[in-house]
Write a protein that holds these residues in place. Structure first.
Motif, mmCIF file in Angstrom:
data_model
loop_
_atom_site.group_PDB
_atom_site.id
_atom_site.type_symbol
_atom_site.label_atom_id
_atom_site.label_comp_id
_atom_site.label_asym_id
_atom_site.label_seq_id
_atom_site.Cartn_x
_atom_site.Cartn_y
_atom_site.Cartn_z
ATOM 1 N N GLU A 48 0.817 -1.215 0.000
ATOM 2 C CA GLU A 48 0.000 0.000 0.000
ATOM 3 C C GLU A 48 0.852 1.267 0.000
ATOM 4 O O GLU A 48 0.485 2.279 -0.599
ATOM 5 C CB GLU A 48 -0.945 -0.004 1.196
ATOM 6 N N GLU A 49 1.994 1.209 0.672
ATOM 7 C CA GLU A 49 2.875 2.387 0.711
ATOM 8 C C GLU A 49 3.461 2.663 -0.671
ATOM 9 O O GLU A 49 3.598 3.826 -1.081
ATOM 10 C CB GLU A 49 3.984 2.153 1.737
ATOM 11 N N SER A 50 3.802 1.599 -1.395
ATOM 12 C CA SER A 50 4.298 1.763 -2.767
ATOM 13 C C SER A 50 3.215 2.365 -3.648
ATOM 14 O O SER A 50 3.472 3.290 -4.434
ATOM 15 C CB SER A 50 4.726 0.406 -3.345
ATOM 16 N N ALA A 51 2.002 1.834 -3.533
ATOM 17 C CA ALA A 51 0.891 2.323 -4.347
ATOM 18 C C ALA A 51 0.600 3.790 -4.068
ATOM 19 O O ALA A 51 0.354 4.584 -4.991
ATOM 20 C CB ALA A 51 -0.348 1.473 -4.091
ATOM 21 N N LEU A 52 0.646 4.176 -2.802
ATOM 22 C CA LEU A 52 0.375 5.564 -2.428
ATOM 23 C C LEU A 52 1.446 6.502 -2.985
ATOM 24 O O LEU A 52 1.134 7.608 -3.463
ATOM 25 C CB LEU A 52 0.296 5.693 -0.908
ATOM 26 N N LEU A 53 2.697 6.065 -2.945
ATOM 27 C CA LEU A 53 3.780 6.884 -3.502
ATOM 28 C C LEU A 53 3.544 7.140 -4.981
ATOM 29 O O LEU A 53 3.636 8.286 -5.452
ATOM 30 C CB LEU A 53 5.127 6.186 -3.294
ATOM 31 N N ILE A 54 3.251 6.069 -5.740
ATOM 32 C CA ILE A 54 3.034 6.221 -7.175
ATOM 33 C C ILE A 54 1.819 7.098 -7.447
ATOM 34 O O ILE A 54 1.850 7.976 -8.319
ATOM 35 C CB ILE A 54 2.872 4.838 -7.849
ATOM 36 N N ARG A 55 0.759 6.889 -6.677
ATOM 37 C CA ARG A 55 -0.441 7.714 -6.888
ATOM 38 C C ARG A 55 -0.134 9.195 -6.670
ATOM 39 O O ARG A 55 -0.520 10.050 -7.491
ATOM 40 C CB ARG A 55 -1.566 7.269 -5.959
ATOM 41 N N ILE A 113 -1.990 13.325 -13.787
ATOM 42 C CA ILE A 113 -2.804 12.149 -14.082
ATOM 43 C C ILE A 113 -3.986 12.129 -13.122
ATOM 44 O O ILE A 113 -3.806 12.235 -11.910
ATOM 45 C CB ILE A 113 -1.971 10.861 -13.958
ATOM 46 N N LYS A 114 -5.181 11.999 -13.674
ATOM 47 C CA LYS A 114 -6.395 11.981 -12.857
ATOM 48 C C LYS A 114 -6.753 10.536 -12.538
ATOM 49 O O LYS A 114 -6.875 9.704 -13.448
ATOM 50 C CB LYS A 114 -7.539 12.662 -13.601
ATOM 51 N N THR A 138 15.089 11.095 -5.357
ATOM 52 C CA THR A 138 14.943 10.835 -3.927
ATOM 53 C C THR A 138 13.571 10.310 -3.521
ATOM 54 O O THR A 138 13.336 10.065 -2.338
ATOM 55 C CB THR A 138 15.223 12.118 -3.124
ATOM 56 N N ASN A 139 12.663 10.141 -4.463
ATOM 57 C CA ASN A 139 11.352 9.590 -4.126
ATOM 58 C C ASN A 139 11.453 8.069 -4.015
ATOM 59 O O ASN A 139 11.806 7.398 -4.985
ATOM 60 C CB ASN A 139 10.316 9.942 -5.200
ATOM 61 N N GLY A 140 11.149 7.532 -2.839
ATOM 62 C CA GLY A 140 11.142 6.075 -2.718
ATOM 63 C C GLY A 140 11.659 5.576 -1.394
ATOM 64 O O GLY A 140 12.051 6.344 -0.511
ATOM 65 N N PHE A 141 11.661 4.253 -1.287
ATOM 66 C CA PHE A 141 12.082 3.600 -0.048
ATOM 67 C C PHE A 141 12.400 2.136 -0.310
ATOM 68 O O PHE A 141 11.996 1.554 -1.318
ATOM 69 C CB PHE A 141 10.970 3.693 1.014
ATOM 70 N N LEU A 157 2.677 10.818 -6.857
ATOM 71 C CA LEU A 157 3.557 11.353 -7.900
ATOM 72 C C LEU A 157 2.822 11.476 -9.225
ATOM 73 O O LEU A 157 3.025 12.449 -9.966
ATOM 74 C CB LEU A 157 4.792 10.464 -8.042
ATOM 75 N N PHE A 158 1.976 10.483 -9.539
ATOM 76 C CA PHE A 158 1.180 10.559 -10.767
ATOM 77 C C PHE A 158 0.247 11.771 -10.740
ATOM 78 O O PHE A 158 0.104 12.487 -11.736
ATOM 79 C CB PHE A 158 0.374 9.279 -10.951
#
Length: 466
Positions: A214-221, A229-230, A393-396, A223-224
């Protein structure tokens, strides 16, 4: 017409990552007189209309998007001459090179390649449309998968397209809707947005990338959405009406609001289903289960000597999984001993948007749902020297592990080059390397892989850079 049957020791149906690898491994193991049948070009969907051309488009999208970095340096860039057709041509050039490479490997190993569509006429006999008949006592089915649509929507590859249609575009649409936000949907969202297309995503689940952390998905959302991106999650498509060269779409948002939007293209990216309909399965004794060919732990169907691998069986629909299944099927057929089976829980899954997402093992949500006790460490990209110096620097890096520290339960990396660095974590897991030992391995500085070292030190409570 010659009605004589050609007899082979092994027939492989499909020359994708599962099929051609199975044939090559079988040849290595001493099986002679092997035939591979493929209706398209060698390499299958992945190489010709999937993994490979999409990565070429992603590379071009990254290159195009990087002009913004040059503009920061004062460089003025005129993009008025940009032609997406050249991007398409490069993607096809890449597939041509690699497809010829597969054909070369088959020829080098004295494997017969017949480029026709064959279907079963009985358990061990196949026939092509022009009447050519082949037979073998050992057959491996690796026919792959085809796009899955949504109810009451027909993919016409014109206004409503599949991933193949998306990869076939020679001009950019002005506005697109992507239905589904798994790997395919998210990657095309990144591609089209990078080239300036207005992109909307509709996802029925609570998050985009619903199978990922979920943390990965939230990061991508996040940034998108910053890129324009809507995204509609917990949303549904009510109706699609074609109006000339565009489609009007009625969307129900998560709060029940009705939204009407018009799109030039609609990409259906809701997954893929096993490609069994054209095989002539009904002419055999082979059993299906939930649309997939039913196999045992050795990939054998209920018919002795007939095996199935890759996307046509109910395992992970990933090219690298299919390739490994192909190797294993060949090894089982040849009678090889000491075979290392696949643990499907610990297969790397990769998504090639920017930033990338990669993972293996369990998510936090899965562990909680199964009442599994765990601990976690999370090392952010923003304090890694290489990440900072390269402005990525975005990520973990997140590692989930048992409280006794001995067993990694899952690893999730979101960030630049995540699809590369995930494999060091997987090696630590598979080789049972203790976190203390992995953390003591000296990593070159500055590198992204230092984050793996730091994560292992965090597990041991001795990380100094966090």
């Amino acid at each position: 017409m010659n009605n004589e049957k050609k007899k082979f020791d092994l027939i492989v149906i499909g020359a994708g990552p599962a099929g051609y690898v199975a044939a090559l491994r079988a040849s290595q193991l001493g099986i002679k007189n092997i035939c591979v049948v493929e209706k398209d070009r060698p390499g299958g969907v992945c190489l010709n209309w999937g993994c490979i051309p999409s990565k070429s488009l992603i590379h071009s999208a990254e290159t195009f998007d990087s002009r913004k970095d040059l503009e920061k340096m004062g460089v003025k860039i005129d993009i008025t001459g940009f032609n997406f057709g050249s991007v398409y041509k490069q993607s096809r050039k890449v597939t041509d090179i690699l497809s010829r490479g597969v054909a070369f490997l088959l020829k080098k190993n004295n494997i017969t390649l017949i480029q026709k569509e064959f279907k079963f006429v009985s358990d061990y006999e196949l026939e092509s449309e022009d009447g050519e008949k082949i037979t073998a006592e050992k057959i491996i089915i690796a026919s792959g998968a085809v796009p899955r649509s949504i109810p009451n929507v027909d993919i016409d590859e014109d206004l409503i397209i599949s991933s193949k249609g998306a990869l076939s575009l020679t001009t950019l649409p002005s506005k697109v809707l992507i239905v589904g936000s798994g790997a395919i949907g998210v990657e095309f969202a990144f591609i089209w947005n990078s080239f300036g297309v207005e992109v909307h995503i509709v996802e029925i689940m609570e998050n985009i990338l619903p199978m990922e952390d979920e943390e990965s998905a939230l990061l991508i959302r996040n940034l998108f959405e910053k890129k324009g991106i809507k995204i509609f999650t917990k949303a549904s498509i009510d109706k699609i009406e074609k109006n000339g060269n565009k489609s009007s779409v009625s969307i129900t948002a998560n709060d029940g609001t009705k939204i009407m939007e018009e799109y030039e293209k609609i990409l259906i990216a809701t997954g893929r289903k096993a490609s069994t309909e054209a095989l002539g399965i009904e002419n055999t004794s082979i059993q299906l289960e939930k649309g997939f060919i039913k196999v045992n732990e050795r990939f054998m169907t209920n018919v002795a000597g007939i095996y199935a691998i890759g996307d046509v069986i109910n395992t992970l629909q990933l090219a690298h999984v299919g390739s490994r299944e192909g190797e294993l099927a060949a090894e089982y057929i040849s009678g090889k001993k000491d075979i290392h089976a696949i643990d499907y829980n610990f297969v790397p899954k990769c998504i090639y948007c920017q930033p990338e997402v990669a993972s293996f093992g369990f998510t936090e949500k899965q562990l909680k749902a199964n009442n599994v006790s765990y601990r976690k460490v999370n090392f952010p990209y923003r304090i890694n020297g290489k990440s900072v110096s390269s402005e990525s620097t975005n990520g973990f890096v997140k590692v989930l592990y048992e409280e006794n520290k001995k067993n990694i339960l899952g690893a999730h990396v979101a960030g630049h080059n995540a699809t590369e660095i995930i494999h060091e974590l997987l090696l630590i897991k598979e080789a049972n390397i203790a976190p203390q030992k992995a953390g003591n391995i000296i990593h070159a500085h500055p590198t992204l892989s230092e984050m793996i070292m730091e994560s292992m030190k965090m597990i041991e409570g001795c990380a100094v850079n966090v």
